[in-house]
Motif scaffolding. Structure first.
Motif, mmCIF file in Angstrom:
data_model
loop_
_atom_site.group_PDB
_atom_site.id
_atom_site.type_symbol
_atom_site.label_atom_id
_atom_site.label_comp_id
_atom_site.label_asym_id
_atom_site.label_seq_id
_atom_site.Cartn_x
_atom_site.Cartn_y
_atom_site.Cartn_z
ATOM 1 N N LEU A 1 -5.543 6.963 13.077
ATOM 2 C CA LEU A 1 -5.907 7.683 11.859
ATOM 3 C C LEU A 1 -7.430 7.832 11.755
ATOM 4 O O LEU A 1 -8.173 7.118 12.425
ATOM 5 C CB LEU A 1 -5.380 6.939 10.623
ATOM 6 C CG LEU A 1 -3.872 6.677 10.587
ATOM 7 C CD1 LEU A 1 -3.508 5.900 9.323
ATOM 8 C CD2 LEU A 1 -3.084 7.982 10.637
ATOM 9 N N LYS B 1 9.529 2.637 3.672
ATOM 10 C CA LYS B 1 8.070 2.542 3.799
ATOM 11 C C LYS B 1 7.461 3.313 4.966
ATOM 12 O O LYS B 1 6.291 3.647 4.934
ATOM 13 C CB LYS B 1 7.625 1.078 3.853
ATOM 14 C CG LYS B 1 8.218 0.281 4.991
ATOM 15 C CD LYS B 1 7.758 -1.172 4.988
ATOM 16 C CE LYS B 1 8.325 -1.893 6.193
ATOM 17 N NZ LYS B 1 7.854 -3.248 6.330
ATOM 18 N N ASP C 1 -9.351 6.859 9.481
ATOM 19 C CA ASP C 1 -10.023 5.646 8.976
ATOM 20 C C ASP C 1 -9.993 4.501 9.990
ATOM 21 O O ASP C 1 -10.360 3.369 9.686
ATOM 22 C CB ASP C 1 -9.405 5.201 7.645
ATOM 23 C CG ASP C 1 -7.924 4.838 7.775
ATOM 24 O OD1 ASP C 1 -7.411 4.792 8.915
ATOM 25 O OD2 ASP C 1 -7.268 4.597 6.740
ATOM 26 N N PRO D 1 4.283 2.349 9.060
ATOM 27 C CA PRO D 1 3.241 2.434 8.043
ATOM 28 C C PRO D 1 1.909 1.919 8.588
ATOM 29 O O PRO D 1 1.898 1.098 9.512
ATOM 30 C CB PRO D 1 3.738 1.537 6.906
ATOM 31 C CG PRO D 1 4.982 0.902 7.371
ATOM 32 C CD PRO D 1 5.328 1.383 8.740
ATOM 33 N N PRO D 2 0.760 2.401 8.039
ATOM 34 C CA PRO D 2 -0.534 2.019 8.608
ATOM 35 C C PRO D 2 -0.838 0.527 8.532
ATOM 36 O O PRO D 2 -1.654 0.019 9.282
ATOM 37 C CB PRO D 2 -1.548 2.807 7.776
ATOM 38 C CG PRO D 2 -0.797 3.609 6.797
ATOM 39 C CD PRO D 2 0.657 3.353 6.946
ATOM 40 N N ASP D 3 -0.153 -0.195 7.617
ATOM 41 C CA ASP D 3 -0.479 -1.625 7.495
ATOM 42 C C ASP D 3 0.535 -2.514 8.224
ATOM 43 O O ASP D 3 0.539 -3.726 8.062
ATOM 44 C CB ASP D 3 -0.595 -2.052 6.021
ATOM 45 C CG ASP D 3 0.523 -1.480 5.172
ATOM 46 O OD1 ASP D 3 1.481 -0.934 5.751
ATOM 47 O OD2 ASP D 3 0.437 -1.559 3.935
ATOM 48 N N ARG E 1 -7.367 3.100 11.357
ATOM 49 C CA ARG E 1 -6.098 2.361 11.427
ATOM 50 C C ARG E 1 -5.144 3.048 12.409
ATOM 51 O O ARG E 1 -5.289 4.236 12.699
ATOM 52 C CB ARG E 1 -5.451 2.293 10.035
ATOM 53 C CG ARG E 1 -6.203 1.384 9.079
ATOM 54 C CD ARG E 1 -5.474 1.217 7.758
ATOM 55 N NE ARG E 1 -5.302 2.471 7.047
ATOM 56 C CZ ARG E 1 -4.566 2.616 5.952
ATOM 57 N NH1 ARG E 1 -3.924 1.576 5.453
ATOM 58 N NH2 ARG E 1 -4.457 3.782 5.354
ATOM 59 N N ARG F 1 -1.075 3.889 13.657
ATOM 60 C CA ARG F 1 0.357 3.957 13.345
ATOM 61 C C ARG F 1 1.080 4.155 14.670
ATOM 62 O O ARG F 1 0.528 4.719 15.611
ATOM 63 C CB ARG F 1 0.653 5.104 12.377
ATOM 64 C CG ARG F 1 -0.124 4.960 11.067
ATOM 65 C CD ARG F 1 0.242 6.035 10.055
ATOM 66 N NE ARG F 1 1.620 5.872 9.604
ATOM 67 C CZ ARG F 1 2.185 6.672 8.686
ATOM 68 N NH1 ARG F 1 1.498 7.654 8.129
ATOM 69 N NH2 ARG F 1 3.431 6.477 8.317
ATOM 70 N N SER G 1 0.825 -1.205 0.000
ATOM 71 C CA SER G 1 0.000 0.000 0.000
ATOM 72 C C SER G 1 0.857 1.251 0.000
ATOM 73 O O SER G 1 1.969 1.271 0.494
ATOM 74 C CB SER G 1 -0.907 0.010 1.220
ATOM 75 O OG SER G 1 -0.133 0.225 2.371
ATOM 76 N N SER G 2 0.276 2.267 -0.578
ATOM 77 C CA SER G 2 0.889 3.581 -0.570
ATOM 78 C C SER G 2 0.101 4.378 0.463
ATOM 79 O O SER G 2 -1.102 4.167 0.593
ATOM 80 C CB SER G 2 0.697 4.169 -1.958
ATOM 81 O OG SER G 2 1.603 5.182 -2.172
ATOM 82 N N HIS G 3 0.744 5.240 1.240
ATOM 83 C CA HIS G 3 -0.051 6.006 2.203
ATOM 84 C C HIS G 3 0.380 7.466 2.194
ATOM 85 O O HIS G 3 1.477 7.803 1.769
ATOM 86 C CB HIS G 3 0.087 5.407 3.610
ATOM 87 C CG HIS G 3 1.493 5.425 4.133
ATOM 88 N ND1 HIS G 3 2.322 4.338 4.059
ATOM 89 C CD2 HIS G 3 2.214 6.402 4.736
ATOM 90 C CE1 HIS G 3 3.496 4.641 4.589
ATOM 91 N NE2 HIS G 3 3.461 5.885 5.002
ATOM 92 N N GLU G 4 -0.514 8.293 2.669
ATOM 93 C CA GLU G 4 -0.215 9.719 2.785
ATOM 94 C C GLU G 4 0.879 9.911 3.830
ATOM 95 O O GLU G 4 0.782 9.362 4.931
ATOM 96 C CB GLU G 4 -1.473 10.469 3.277
ATOM 97 C CG GLU G 4 -2.528 10.694 2.208
ATOM 98 C CD GLU G 4 -2.080 11.703 1.168
ATOM 99 O OE1 GLU G 4 -1.587 12.787 1.549
ATOM 100 O OE2 GLU G 4 -2.181 11.381 -0.028
#
Length: 359
Positions: free
Chosen positions: A115, A52, A117, A71-73, A119, A121, A21-24
């Motif tokens: 976040l 990342k 959404d 990262p969020p994931d 998620r 971090r 995934s790409s994140h802001e």
């Protein structure tokens, strides 16, 4: 779209490794608020390029810190594994120059940023390790051996370490290499695809049949020349070890294989020379079993090929990190090609000779 079991496995592994995934990017202002509230730190924040996560250098009136936001994931347990390995080394092997973790005012080693959404971090702060990285140092054989000794010492110290998340799935873990053949399809050049297939064949014939018998433990996982801080004027040479982001339980031989992969082809006429110098130092502190030594060159080639494949694949998906990714891997295919001109048997003979020279 390829939906074969192999492709599904590859995608799941890449996803679990936080590579899909790409994140802001997180805002520096938000990071500053968390640093002041939880760590009682304030100063100048400078964003650093990384693979990342979001990483900053914080300069206060009295010192510098490295600030990382996962990262969020990336799962909380995986972040906890990385921190736990560093804190374990700080406690059990305080003489090793491993980057130190700074605790919050309340005694925690990370802070959760939630976040919009839902998620999470995780923000962590480390001492900033000043100095030159090995990648910029142009070391000779003896200094490379000293870098190898340092990884050997870390692996000896980590031998008893366990953590609930240490069996995480990680695409960078060389033991999964043979299950990532699907990545070849994302490599534009036919010559590069052919090189990758040669390495997959070597790995399939030599390493895969022995995977379940290899000695395992938790390893650093990314002892690359960018994660080793050095001082050419110091007798110790290595003055800092950073970035435990790829810590995982895997085969011991895969740990030295990572820096060896990074050193392949540095001397075009003798593509394995620097890698063998590193391995000789490593074995002074953490000897590799005689039955496993022949697998080391193949593992190093696999790691270099893996980086080239994942870099191409990620550059397509994360345009904001494309420059950073491609710059770190720009010579990989050339170095794979050079290294394949030397028979693995010759490399193994060289490794055995070096080991007996220091036994």
């Amino acid at each position: 779209m390829n939906t074969s079991p192999a492709a599904n496995y590859a995608h799941r592994l890449l996803e679990e490794s936080g590579l899909t995934s790409s994140h802001e990017p997180i805002g520096a202002m938000l990071v500053s608020i968390f640093l002041e509230e939880h760590f009682r730190l304030n100063g100048c924040l400078e964003r650093l390029a990384t693979e990342k996560d979001d990483t900053f250098r914080l300069s206060t009136d009295s010192s510098s810190y490295l600030v990382k936001v996962s990262p969020p994931d990336e799962a909380e347990a995986v972040v906890a594994l990385q921190t736990a390995a560093m804190r374990y080394l700080e406690t059990t092997a305080p003489h090793l120059p491993v980057q130190r973790v700074k605790l919050t005012a309340g005694g925690n080693d990370n802070v959760t940023i939630r976040l919009n959404d839902g998620r999470a971090r995780f923000l962590r702060v480390f001492d900033f390790v000043e100095g030159q990285v090995l990648a910029d140092a142009n070391p000779d054989a003896e200094r490379l051996a000293k870098a190898g000794e340092m990884l050997g010492l870390i692996d000896v110290a980590l031998r008893p370490f366990t953590h609930p998340a240490d069996r995480r799935g990680l695409a960078w873990d060389i033991r999964h290499f043979h299950q990532l053949t699907e990545l070849v399809e994302h490599t534009p050049s036919p010559e590069h695809r052919q090189l990758a297939r040669s390495v997959f064949r070597l790995f399939g014939e030599n390493v895969v049949p022995k995977l379940s018998d290899l000695e395992t433990q938790v390893i650093h996982g990314d002892f690359s020349p960018y994660n080793i801080v050095v001082d050419p004027k110091s007798d110790h040479f290595v003055t800092g070890v950073i970035d435990f982001g790829d810590t995982v339980r895997s085969a011991v031989i895969f740990d030295p294989a990572v820096p060896m992969a990074n050193l392949l082809g540095r001397t075009p006429d003798h593509p394995w020379r620097d890698a063998c110098a590193f391995a000789a130092g490593y074995q002074r502190e953490r000897p590799i079993q005689a039955s496993e030594l022949p697998l080391l060159p193949v593992a190093a080639l696999a790691r270099l090929t893996l980086r080239a494949l994942i870099t191409n694949w990620r550059a397509e998906r994360a345009p904001e990190r494309r420059e950073y990714l491609l710059d770190h891997a720009k010579d990989d295919w050339i170095n794979i090609e050079r290294s394949l001109t030397v028979s693995p048997d010759d490399v193994v003979a060289h490794l055995r000779e070096a080991r007996h020279g220091h036994s």
